[in-house]
Design a protein around this motif. Structure first.
Motif, PDB file in Angstrom:
ATOM      1  N   ILE A 119     -34.557  20.075   8.332  1.00  0.00           N
ATOM      2  CA  ILE A 119     -34.651  18.896   9.200  1.00  0.00           C
ATOM      3  C   ILE A 119     -35.702  17.934   8.641  1.00  0.00           C
ATOM      4  CG2 ILE A 119     -35.315  18.080  11.495  1.00  0.00           C
ATOM      5  CD1 ILE A 119     -34.084  20.596  12.660  1.00  0.00           C
ATOM      6  N   VAL A 176     -35.106  14.064   7.380  1.00  0.00           N
ATOM      7  CA  VAL A 176     -35.825  12.896   7.893  1.00  0.00           C
ATOM      8  C   VAL A 176     -36.448  12.115   6.740  1.00  0.00           C
ATOM      9  CG1 VAL A 176     -37.774  12.135   9.298  1.00  0.00           C
ATOM     10  CG2 VAL A 176     -36.253  13.910  10.163  1.00  0.00           C
ATOM     11  N   LEU A 216     -33.795  10.295   4.848  1.00  0.00           N
ATOM     12  CA  LEU A 216     -33.253   9.167   5.618  1.00  0.00           C
ATOM     13  C   LEU A 216     -34.047   7.890   5.335  1.00  0.00           C
ATOM     14  CD1 LEU A 216     -31.113   8.596   7.815  1.00  0.00           C
ATOM     15  CD2 LEU A 216     -32.853   9.096   9.515  1.00  0.00           C
ATOM     16  N   PHE A 217     -35.360   8.039   5.123  1.00  0.00           N
ATOM     17  CA  PHE A 217     -36.183   6.852   4.893  1.00  0.00           C
ATOM     18  C   PHE A 217     -36.475   6.623   3.416  1.00  0.00           C
ATOM     19  CE2 PHE A 217     -37.144   8.257   9.248  1.00  0.00           C
ATOM     20  CZ  PHE A 217     -36.575   7.176   9.876  1.00  0.00           C
ATOM     21  N   PRO A 222     -33.049   4.752   1.276  1.00  0.00           N
ATOM     22  CA  PRO A 222     -32.946   3.292   1.234  1.00  0.00           C
ATOM     23  C   PRO A 222     -33.954   2.667   0.272  1.00  0.00           C
ATOM     24  CG  PRO A 222     -32.987   4.051   3.504  1.00  0.00           C
ATOM     25  CD  PRO A 222     -33.191   5.252   2.643  1.00  0.00           C
ATOM     26  N   TYR A 227     -39.231  -5.392   3.216  1.00  0.00           N
ATOM     27  CA  TYR A 227     -39.468  -4.509   4.358  1.00  0.00           C
ATOM     28  C   TYR A 227     -40.439  -5.125   5.358  1.00  0.00           C
ATOM     29  CZ  TYR A 227     -36.686  -1.128   1.952  1.00  0.00           C
ATOM     30  OH  TYR A 227     -35.637  -0.508   1.338  1.00  0.00           O
ATOM     31  N   THR A 267     -39.513  -6.099  11.878  1.00  0.00           N
ATOM     32  CA  THR A 267     -38.561  -6.849  12.692  1.00  0.00           C
ATOM     33  C   THR A 267     -39.284  -7.694  13.745  1.00  0.00           C
ATOM     34  OG1 THR A 267     -38.342  -4.839  14.011  1.00  0.00           O
ATOM     35  CG2 THR A 267     -36.599  -5.296  12.437  1.00  0.00           C
ATOM     36  N   LEU A 275     -41.364   2.229   9.663  1.00  0.00           N
ATOM     37  CA  LEU A 275     -40.469   2.908   8.729  1.00  0.00           C
ATOM     38  C   LEU A 275     -39.475   1.922   8.137  1.00  0.00           C
ATOM     39  CD1 LEU A 275     -39.876   6.113  10.825  1.00  0.00           C
ATOM     40  CD2 LEU A 275     -41.021   5.997   8.619  1.00  0.00           C
ATOM     41  N   PRO A 276     -39.174   2.082   6.845  1.00  0.00           N
ATOM     42  CA  PRO A 276     -38.185   1.215   6.218  1.00  0.00           C
ATOM     43  C   PRO A 276     -36.788   1.585   6.685  1.00  0.00           C
ATOM     44  CG  PRO A 276     -38.860   2.910   4.688  1.00  0.00           C
ATOM     45  CD  PRO A 276     -39.698   3.095   5.919  1.00  0.00           C
ATOM     46  N   SER A 277     -35.910   0.608   6.683  1.00  0.00           N
ATOM     47  CA  SER A 277     -34.534   0.866   7.095  1.00  0.00           C
ATOM     48  C   SER A 277     -33.575   0.307   6.063  1.00  0.00           C
ATOM     49  CB  SER A 277     -34.289   0.239   8.465  1.00  0.00           C
ATOM     50  OG  SER A 277     -32.967   0.459   8.866  1.00  0.00           O
ATOM     51  N   SER A 286     -39.356  -1.129  10.909  1.00  0.00           N
ATOM     52  CA  SER A 286     -39.557  -1.172  12.346  1.00  0.00           C
ATOM     53  C   SER A 286     -40.235   0.121  12.799  1.00  0.00           C
ATOM     54  CB  SER A 286     -38.208  -1.364  13.044  1.00  0.00           C
ATOM     55  OG  SER A 286     -38.403  -1.641  14.398  1.00  0.00           O
ATOM     56  N   HIS A 287     -40.626   0.127  14.086  1.00  0.00           N
ATOM     57  CA  HIS A 287     -41.296   1.298  14.637  1.00  0.00           C
ATOM     58  C   HIS A 287     -40.315   2.194  15.382  1.00  0.00           C
ATOM     59  CE1 HIS A 287     -45.322  -0.558  14.368  1.00  0.00           C
ATOM     60  NE2 HIS A 287     -44.689  -1.664  14.660  1.00  0.00           N
ATOM     61  N   THR A 298     -31.322  -2.522  12.224  1.00  0.00           N
ATOM     62  CA  THR A 298     -32.458  -1.883  11.553  1.00  0.00           C
ATOM     63  C   THR A 298     -32.826  -0.584  12.252  1.00  0.00           C
ATOM     64  OG1 THR A 298     -33.325  -4.014  10.872  1.00  0.00           O
ATOM     65  CG2 THR A 298     -34.883  -2.190  10.925  1.00  0.00           C
ATOM     66  N   PRO A 319     -30.945   3.750  11.832  1.00  0.00           N
ATOM     67  CA  PRO A 319     -31.448   4.909  11.072  1.00  0.00           C
ATOM     68  C   PRO A 319     -32.754   5.460  11.644  1.00  0.00           C
ATOM     69  CG  PRO A 319     -31.011   3.042   9.625  1.00  0.00           C
ATOM     70  CD  PRO A 319     -30.849   2.547  11.009  1.00  0.00           C
ATOM     71  N   LEU A 320     -33.593   4.589  12.184  1.00  0.00           N
ATOM     72  CA  LEU A 320     -34.848   5.056  12.774  1.00  0.00           C
ATOM     73  C   LEU A 320     -34.583   5.934  13.987  1.00  0.00           C
ATOM     74  CD1 LEU A 320     -35.954   2.611  11.029  1.00  0.00           C
ATOM     75  CD2 LEU A 320     -37.753   2.458  12.737  1.00  0.00           C
ATOM     76  N   ILE A 341     -31.942   7.716  14.487  1.00  0.00           N
ATOM     77  CA  ILE A 341     -31.429   9.015  14.008  1.00  0.00           C
ATOM     78  C   ILE A 341     -32.592   9.885  13.532  1.00  0.00           C
ATOM     79  CG2 ILE A 341     -30.020  10.120  12.229  1.00  0.00           C
ATOM     80  CD1 ILE A 341     -28.173   7.633  12.389  1.00  0.00           C
ATOM     81  N   GLY A 342     -33.502   9.287  12.760  1.00  0.00           N
ATOM     82  CA  GLY A 342     -34.657  10.045  12.264  1.00  0.00           C
ATOM     83  C   GLY A 342     -35.514  10.548  13.407  1.00  0.00           C
ATOM     84  N   LEU A 374     -33.928  13.464  15.086  1.00  0.00           N
ATOM     85  CA  LEU A 374     -34.124  14.707  14.324  1.00  0.00           C
ATOM     86  C   LEU A 374     -35.534  15.256  14.543  1.00  0.00           C
ATOM     87  CD1 LEU A 374     -32.328  13.833  10.958  1.00  0.00           C
ATOM     88  CD2 LEU A 374     -31.607  15.487  12.675  1.00  0.00           C
ATOM     89  N   LEU A 375     -36.538  14.363  14.587  1.00  0.00           N
ATOM     90  CA  LEU A 375     -37.901  14.827  14.827  1.00  0.00           C
ATOM     91  C   LEU A 375     -38.031  15.431  16.227  1.00  0.00           C
ATOM     92  CD1 LEU A 375     -40.095  12.012  13.218  1.00  0.00           C
ATOM     93  CD2 LEU A 375     -39.752  14.346  12.398  1.00  0.00           C
ATOM     94  N   VAL A 404     -35.621  16.972  17.804  1.00  0.00           N
ATOM     95  CA  VAL A 404     -35.009  18.300  17.697  1.00  0.00           C
ATOM     96  C   VAL A 404     -36.003  19.293  17.099  1.00  0.00           C
ATOM     97  CG1 VAL A 404     -33.225  19.617  16.484  1.00  0.00           C
ATOM     98  CG2 VAL A 404     -32.640  17.461  17.600  1.00  0.00           C
ATOM     99  N   LEU A 405     -36.714  18.848  16.063  1.00  0.00           N
ATOM    100  CA  LEU A 405     -37.705  19.711  15.418  1.00  0.00           C
ATOM    101  C   LEU A 405     -38.785  20.117  16.426  1.00  0.00           C
ATOM    102  CD1 LEU A 405     -38.432  20.837  12.612  1.00  0.00           C
ATOM    103  CD2 LEU A 405     -39.857  18.812  12.264  1.00  0.00           C
TER     104      LEU A 405
END
Lengths: 102, 231
Positions: free
Chosen positions: A11, A15, A18-19, A22, A32, A35, B60-62, B68-69, B185, B188-189, B191-192, B195-196, B198-199
């Motif tokens: 996991i 993660v 995932l980052f 890109p 980057y 936003t 985090l980059p997307s 974004s945060h 953007t 993906p954040l 989703i990440g 996952l965290l 879930v961890l």
């Protein structure tokens, strides 16, 4: 390594990927930018002027430090709690579920 | 998700503050009640607050080439129900508004409404619905944590669209524009972050089983819990 630990590691890898992917695929062409900042720039370009300024605006490097401080405080507390919970489980010989009154 | 200081017209800033205030006050009461009635919850409450503290500090980059945060409000909402996060989330926002010039006091109400009210409730709703549909704990946690993140940014987009409707496209046009900046953007954040979450819950189901059973997240096991038997 137990199956549980292996899944946890996977996991974490997912993660990070995932980052990281890109960033790698992009090859350093993107800025980057945040936003949040993108929206304020757009609004200012449309002629909006903010009517109130932050009471305290740290300079760039100080701001990074304060963000790092925020993350460190959170990570410290999270690590403390998870460490205590794990220590409690491994220290008690009986399964914790049996100690629960309900 | 942080609308910058002074970037909402005064009427909107006031309106969102009035809208968020009762949730935050109710949340403060919920936290005090939880700590008083279940002092053993304090540790997990700290973990829930710490999780949102860490995640909302990280940019985090997307895939879109912007960053974004995450929000980190999902796990607390799942464990302690959303009102608790109304307070904890607002504390995070206040910290960032005062010390980091991120967000602001005039926009605190709007940001709190998105980050500390809508996000946690949407995440909690997704968690409950996923569980009611028969899914296990971890898939439901993933859905809840990811949606708490995404819903926060959708709310921010809506708040901005209400304040700045597009001259040509109106509210819908402005909403599409702001969602274009934030939501894509954020996917993906989210989703990440899911996952965290879930961890975190994988670690908690092993180490904090009594608390999770008391909070109703896990059903009490009839026999002694075996590590790895939870999913």
């Amino acid at each position: 390594m137990s199956r549980r630990a292996l899944v946890n590691v996977l996991i974490v890898v997912a993660v990070v990927a995932l980052f990281a992917v890109p960033l790698l695929v992009d090859g350093g062409t993107s800025e980057y930018g945040g936003t949040d900042a993108a929206v304020t720039e757009e609004l200012e370009a449309d002629g909006y002027t903010p009517w109130f300024d932050s009471l305290f605006s740290p300079a760039g490097e100080v701001e990074s430090g304060l963000f790092a401080l925020q993350a460190a405080l959170g990570a410290g507390v999270l690590g403390y709690v998870l460490g205590r919970l794990r220590g409690r489980r491994t220290a008690t010989p009986t399964a914790p579920a049996e100690a629960d009154p309900r | 998700m942080h609308i910058a200081e002074g970037f909402l017209p005064a009427g909107h800033a006031l309106g969102w503050t009035i809208a968020a205030a009762p949730f935050v006050a109710h949340g403060a009461r919920a936290v005090v009640k939880e700590v008083r009635e279940n002092p053993e919850s304090t540790l997990l409450l700290g973990a829930a607050g710490a999780f949102t503290f860490v995640l909302s500090a990280i940019k985090l980059p997307s895939v879109t080439g912007s960053s974004s945060h995450p929000t980190g409000t999902g796990p607390g909402a799942i464990l302690f129900r959303p009102p608790v996060m109304a307070l904890l989330g607002t504390v995070v926002l206040l910290f960032q508004a005062l010390l980091l010039a991120h967000g602001g006091l005039t926009t605190l109400g709007a940001n709190a409404f998105a980050f500390a009210v809508v996000g946690p409730w949407a995440g909690y709703g997704a968690y409950r619905l996923t569980r009611a549909a028969g899914a296990g704990l971890l898939p439901a946690v993933f859905a809840g944590v990811a949606l708490a993140d995404l819903a926060t940014y959708v709310t921010t987009s809506l708040q901005l669209a209400l304040a700045f409707p597009d001259p040509a496209g109106g509210l819908a046009g402005a909403l599409a524009k702001f969602l274009g900046v934030f939501a894509v953007t954020q996917i993906p954040l989210a989703i990440g972050e899911g996952l965290l979450g879930v961890l975190l819950f994988r670690v908690l189901t092993v180490n904090a089983r009594p608390e999770l059973e008391r909070l109703g997240v896990l059903r009490p096991a009839p026999v002694a819990a075996t590590p790895g038997g939870v999913a």
